[in-house]
Design a protein around this motif. Structure first.
Motif, PDB file in Angstrom:
ATOM      1  N   ALA A   1     -11.059 -21.697  23.432  1.00 24.06           N
ATOM      2  CA  ALA A   1     -10.493 -23.049  23.482  1.00 24.06           C
ATOM      3  C   ALA A   1     -11.584 -24.076  23.760  1.00 24.06           C
ATOM      4  N   LYS A   2     -12.492 -23.782  24.665  1.00 28.09           N
ATOM      5  CA  LYS A   2     -13.588 -24.701  24.971  1.00 28.09           C
ATOM      6  C   LYS A   2     -14.496 -24.864  23.749  1.00 28.09           C
ATOM      7  N   SER A   3     -14.809 -23.768  23.095  1.00 29.11           N
ATOM      8  CA  SER A   3     -15.645 -23.822  21.892  1.00 29.11           C
ATOM      9  C   SER A   3     -14.981 -24.665  20.803  1.00 29.11           C
ATOM     10  N   ASP A   4     -13.671 -24.480  20.631  1.00 30.87           N
ATOM     11  CA  ASP A   4     -12.941 -25.280  19.636  1.00 30.87           C
ATOM     12  C   ASP A   4     -13.004 -26.762  19.971  1.00 30.87           C
ATOM     13  N   SER A   5     -12.902 -27.106  21.265  1.00 26.05           N
ATOM     14  CA  SER A   5     -12.966 -28.520  21.642  1.00 26.05           C
ATOM     15  C   SER A   5     -14.361 -29.080  21.373  1.00 26.05           C
ATOM     16  N   TRP A   6     -15.406 -28.274  21.562  1.00 27.85           N
ATOM     17  CA  TRP A   6     -16.764 -28.724  21.243  1.00 27.85           C
ATOM     18  C   TRP A   6     -16.905 -28.953  19.743  1.00 27.85           C
ATOM     19  N   ASN A   7     -16.332 -28.044  18.947  1.00 26.24           N
ATOM     20  CA  ASN A   7     -16.404 -28.197  17.492  1.00 26.24           C
ATOM     21  C   ASN A   7     -15.699 -29.467  17.047  1.00 26.24           C
ATOM     22  N   LYS A   8     -14.535 -29.767  17.614  1.00 26.71           N
ATOM     23  CA  LYS A   8     -13.804 -30.992  17.261  1.00 26.71           C
ATOM     24  C   LYS A   8     -14.627 -32.213  17.651  1.00 26.71           C
ATOM     25  N   SER A   9     -15.244 -32.165  18.821  1.00 18.67           N
ATOM     26  CA  SER A   9     -16.061 -33.276  19.291  1.00 18.67           C
ATOM     27  C   SER A   9     -17.258 -33.492  18.377  1.00 18.67           C
TER      28      SER A   9
ATOM     29  N   ASN B   1     -16.136 -35.018  15.083  1.00 20.06           N
ATOM     30  CA  ASN B   1     -15.806 -36.441  15.234  1.00 20.06           C
ATOM     31  C   ASN B   1     -17.066 -37.276  15.349  1.00 20.06           C
TER      32      ASN B   1
END
Length: 60
Positions: free
Chosen positions: A45-53, A56
């Motif tokens: 989940a943390k890795s996915d949030s980094w990818n989204k960031s 963007n």
């Protein structure tokens, strides 16, 4: 404590082999593996949030 990859499988994965033709092998998590799955899901989940960031930031 450090575990080799074989130890990891012993403690975290359950392997069941059925004597069919062809051989059928089923894997599942042991109770220790299920505990680790919670932690691994948090890391994903943390890795996915980094990818989204990152995505963007690159769209500007």
């Amino acid at each position: 404590m450090w575990y080799s990859s074989n130890s990891f499988y012993l403690y975290c994965l359950y392997r069941e082999q059925q004597e069919t033709i062809p051989v059928t092998i089923n894997y599942s998590l042991t109770s220790k593996g299920k505990e680790l799955a919670v932690i691994i899901n948090q890391i994903i989940a943390k890795s996915d949030s980094w990818n989204k960031s990152t995505n963007n930031d690159n769209s500007m």
